[in-house]
Design an enzyme around this catalytic site. Structure first.
Site, PDB file in Angstrom:
ATOM      1  N   TYR A 139     -44.763 -52.841 100.182  1.00 24.04           N
ATOM      2  CA  TYR A 139     -44.912 -51.392 100.342  1.00 24.04           C
ATOM      3  C   TYR A 139     -43.544 -50.821 100.731  1.00 24.04           C
ATOM      4  O   TYR A 139     -43.073 -51.026 101.846  1.00 24.04           O
ATOM      5  CB  TYR A 139     -45.971 -51.127 101.414  1.00 24.04           C
ATOM      6  CG  TYR A 139     -46.425 -49.693 101.598  1.00 24.04           C
ATOM      7  CD1 TYR A 139     -45.999 -48.665 100.757  1.00 24.04           C
ATOM      8  CD2 TYR A 139     -47.312 -49.364 102.619  1.00 24.04           C
ATOM      9  CE1 TYR A 139     -46.438 -47.355 100.939  1.00 24.04           C
ATOM     10  CE2 TYR A 139     -47.758 -48.059 102.808  1.00 24.04           C
ATOM     11  CZ  TYR A 139     -47.312 -47.070 101.965  1.00 24.04           C
ATOM     12  OH  TYR A 139     -47.749 -45.779 102.163  1.00 24.04           O
ATOM     13  N   LYS A 169     -46.221 -51.185  96.082  1.00 27.28           N
ATOM     14  CA  LYS A 169     -46.355 -49.736  96.014  1.00 27.28           C
ATOM     15  C   LYS A 169     -45.003 -49.144  96.384  1.00 27.28           C
ATOM     16  O   LYS A 169     -44.442 -49.473  97.429  1.00 27.28           O
ATOM     17  CB  LYS A 169     -47.427 -49.229  96.985  1.00 27.28           C
ATOM     18  CG  LYS A 169     -47.489 -47.702  97.044  1.00 27.28           C
ATOM     19  CD  LYS A 169     -48.518 -47.171  98.030  1.00 27.28           C
ATOM     20  CE  LYS A 169     -48.474 -45.637  98.035  1.00 27.28           C
ATOM     21  NZ  LYS A 169     -49.376 -45.048  99.040  1.00 27.28           N
ATOM     22  N   ILE A 210     -50.965 -45.469  93.334  1.00 29.92           N
ATOM     23  CA  ILE A 210     -51.666 -45.389  94.628  1.00 29.92           C
ATOM     24  C   ILE A 210     -51.134 -44.121  95.281  1.00 29.92           C
ATOM     25  O   ILE A 210     -50.005 -44.091  95.764  1.00 29.92           O
ATOM     26  CB  ILE A 210     -51.354 -46.613  95.516  1.00 29.92           C
ATOM     27  CG1 ILE A 210     -51.673 -47.917  94.780  1.00 29.92           C
ATOM     28  CG2 ILE A 210     -52.139 -46.522  96.834  1.00 29.92           C
ATOM     29  CD1 ILE A 210     -51.248 -49.186  95.536  1.00 29.92           C
TER      30      ILE A 210
END
Lengths: 304, 304
Positions: A139, A169, A210
């Site tokens: 992330y 992400k 996302i």
């Protein structure tokens, strides 16, 4: 045929009661609605106020969702904490539940962290979770974490843990970084953090997105993600971008919660945990004015 | 006569075993030595790797220190977490132990937090701890937390909780901010985060300092804090600054741990939790060369 995780995942916003405890009734309904609209559930992300929840609350909510029939295979819980053992505990818990993977923000208090230090952190976590089924999604969200996930780190982690470290992400909003990752790691599941990148990123191999605004606009975002090759893709993209841009001019989490509260007629959704604040009255009415002017609606929210 | 807390407090570095568990033997000895040298114990601060410890570890270490006769009244544990309930749990635990106070970094994941939001956060914590003996020291460390503690917030908190909100540690390194706080809040216990401010801040009413390098130079820093009006104060200050500046050119926590390991002949002290990294061999030898050249020593460490 690739086993890559694909699609759109909402960083599910978390509703609270007046005493600030999680409101599971509202939460379950929102999760069910998101699934019906084609979105997966990236519970306990930044927009979920995950970092305002205790470990016990996070695990308890996941347990309850599973007990109420939510498919763990459609869930991608955030599990990254500042402390190795906390990250291990949440990641084991989610993996044992059969979640599709875990989204792991780097430890975010200490700054100026080296690539070696972050590699050691992720290695410790993966070795201590010690489960074959663990699937880690990194992330990259430097504006919040202050700790970037570099291309060099991704490369080292993929090389060392090819079965476990499978995606990322990217919330940097930096298109160049997105493009570099897509070119360098073709087998990696790469999710931009905004639907505004869909028509640019999907042709290069992105896995979906996302994005915060999937909480309020899941059907349209799912549709473009699945149909980015359609003739009207750019028209769809423009429509999504209008809504995205409106939300981006407000404090995101408070704006999402107010929109759900307003369009779903559920006032409880407005409650937010300090240090975050709910929107003031002027911002609330400005947000609704802008969204109404853009023809925004959440028509099926009430029936969920 | 003021009841203000005064003196120098070390953000006590935390030693680990090879498996990364806390090494309580080394920890206790270091705490005892710091007390002997005139320093109080700001355990679980930034330099303690507190944000790499679990809640259970933090409370367990405090319990063990108390069991081994360390005076809670000389301790100022860090208790600020991202989550209200975690901060409440640690703060209650420390207060029940009789600690002098708690040092409360603001919740540090979310950024762009408003003064109202932070005020609500601290209010929730104080109300939920619900102990008359709670003494909160705020912690302004924007480079790590990303969430500044503004003068406006301090003023509001003092006004609302005059018995509970009694001081601050300022790690901004911004002298103007220090001066503004000292002028605006004369009854507040204000601790700069570096001994380099002692001769400037003490005449304006500072309470002492809470500084990383107290871990390695406690006696000399305590002496200047107590004798800032002495004739040789500026000479003392210059000597302290030489040592401080050396450490500041290295990753601080790793450098402190290596120095304790080297001068105290206790190799175990070098272990650090990821994502932080120990010093490389070149930096280790450069640090020792610089410290030796400055005449630095920790003579009484071995006898502690």
């Amino acid at each position: 045929m690739s086993n890559k995780l694909t699609g759109v995942f909402a960083p599910v916003v978390t509703p609270f009661n007046a005493d600030l405890s999680p409101n599971f009734g509202l939460y379950l309904r929102h999760c069910q609605w998101l699934l019906q609209q084609g979105a997966g559930l990236a519970v306990f992300g930044t927009n979920s106020e995950a970092n305002s929840l205790t470990l016990t609350e996070r695990m308890g909510l996941l347990d309850q969702l599973a007990q109420h029939g939510i498919d763990a295979g459609r869930m991608l819980p955030g599990t990254g904490c500042c402390t190795i053992q906390d990250t291990v505990e949440l990641s084991r818990h989610a993996t044992v539940h059969g979640c599709a993977g875990v989204l792991m923000v780097p430890p975010f208090y200490y700054k100026g962290i080296t690539e070696d230090g972050l590699f050691s952190y992720y290695s410790e976590v993966i070795e201590r979770v010690a489960l074959q089924d663990l699937r880690v999604y990194l992330y990259h969200i430097p504006a919040f974490s202050g700790v970037p996930v570099s291309l060099g780190l991704i490369e080292r982690l993929i090389k060392r843990y090819p079965q476990q470290v499978v995606g990322i992400k990217d919330s940097s909003g930096d298109w160049q970084n997105m493009e570099d990752m897509l070119k360098n790691f073709p087998d990696f599941s790469i999710f931009p953090a905004s639907e505004s990148f869909l028509t640019r990123a999907m042709p290069l191999g992105a896995s979906g997105c996302i994005s915060a605004t999937i909480n309020v606009n899941p059907a349209a975002i799912s549709r473009l993600c699945a149909n980015w090759q359609a003739e009207d893709a750019l028209v769809q993209q423009q429509k999504l971008d209008v809504v995205r841009k409106i939300f981006q001019t407000y404090p995101m989490i408070a704006a999402l919660k107010f929109a759900i509260s307003y369009y779903g007629d559920r006032p409880g959704w407005q409650i937010i945990r300090p240090p975050l604040s709910a929107l003031g009255a002027d911002k609330k009415s400005a947000l609704i004015t802008e969204l109404d002017a853009a023809g925004f609606s959440m028509p099926s929210l009430l029936e969920a």
